[in-house]
Scaffold this motif. Structure first.
Motif, PDB file in Angstrom:
ATOM      1  N   MET A   1       0.854  -1.182   0.000  1.00  0.00           N
ATOM      2  CA  MET A   1       0.000   0.000   0.000  1.00  0.00           C
ATOM      3  C   MET A   1       0.897   1.242   0.000  1.00  0.00           C
ATOM      4  O   MET A   1       1.851   1.322   0.760  1.00  0.00           O
ATOM      5  N   GLU A   2       0.569   2.188  -0.846  1.00  0.00           N
ATOM      6  CA  GLU A   2       1.337   3.431  -0.905  1.00  0.00           C
ATOM      7  C   GLU A   2       1.132   4.238   0.374  1.00  0.00           C
ATOM      8  O   GLU A   2       0.107   4.135   1.038  1.00  0.00           O
ATOM      9  N   ILE A   3       2.087   5.090   0.689  1.00  0.00           N
ATOM     10  CA  ILE A   3       2.064   5.817   1.956  1.00  0.00           C
ATOM     11  C   ILE A   3       0.859   6.756   2.076  1.00  0.00           C
ATOM     12  O   ILE A   3       0.287   6.877   3.151  1.00  0.00           O
ATOM     13  N   LEU A   4       0.443   7.410   1.001  1.00  0.00           N
ATOM     14  CA  LEU A   4      -0.713   8.302   1.126  1.00  0.00           C
ATOM     15  C   LEU A   4      -1.988   7.524   1.415  1.00  0.00           C
ATOM     16  O   LEU A   4      -2.815   7.955   2.224  1.00  0.00           O
ATOM     17  N   GLU A   5      -2.141   6.366   0.798  1.00  0.00           N
ATOM     18  CA  GLU A   5      -3.291   5.513   1.111  1.00  0.00           C
ATOM     19  C   GLU A   5      -3.227   5.066   2.562  1.00  0.00           C
ATOM     20  O   GLU A   5      -4.229   5.067   3.267  1.00  0.00           O
ATOM     21  N   TRP A   6      -2.039   4.669   3.004  1.00  0.00           N
ATOM     22  CA  TRP A   6      -1.880   4.194   4.372  1.00  0.00           C
ATOM     23  C   TRP A   6      -2.222   5.296   5.381  1.00  0.00           C
ATOM     24  O   TRP A   6      -2.934   5.053   6.345  1.00  0.00           O
ATOM     25  N   ILE A   7      -1.705   6.527   5.173  1.00  0.00           N
ATOM     26  CA  ILE A   7      -1.951   7.611   6.125  1.00  0.00           C
ATOM     27  C   ILE A   7      -3.423   7.999   6.142  1.00  0.00           C
ATOM     28  O   ILE A   7      -3.987   8.326   7.183  1.00  0.00           O
TER      29      ILE A   7
END
Length: 101
Positions: A1-7
């Motif tokens: 999962m990409e970091i923006l999705e994760w955050i």
């Protein structure tokens, strides 16, 4: 999962009707030296009681970052190319502590 999705998911998972009304996540720019400043309220997280003194990693004026956890706030700053890196540092801390439980 990409970091923006994760955050984004992390924000939704931690929202309780009050916490997110404050300054839960702040991302701002620095001008001298040029870079990013990230501050995240961790009072509702598994690392809420963790304290880390400022750690600075500097390889040059255009290649640096620092991180600390104090007063239930994750703080990280870095050069203009480090925003994704700084958010991933936060993710790694959260996931490491959660996996230890």
């Amino acid at each position: 999962m990409e970091i923006l999705e994760w955050i984004q998911d992390w924000l939704k998972d931690n929202a309780d009707g009050e916490w997110e009304k404050g300054d839960a996540i702040q991302i701002t720019t620095l001008d001298s030296p040029l870079g990013w400043d990230v501050e995240i309220d961790i009072s509702k997280t598994s690392i809420a009681n963790l304290e880390i003194k400022w750690i600075l990693n500097e390889n040059g004026k255009q290649d640096w970052y620092g991180v600390k956890i104090q007063n239930q706030r994750f703080r990280a700053a870095g050069d203009a190319g480090k925003l994704t890196f700084l958010l991933n540092l936060f993710r790694e801390m959260i996931e490491k502590i959660e996996n230890e439980d």
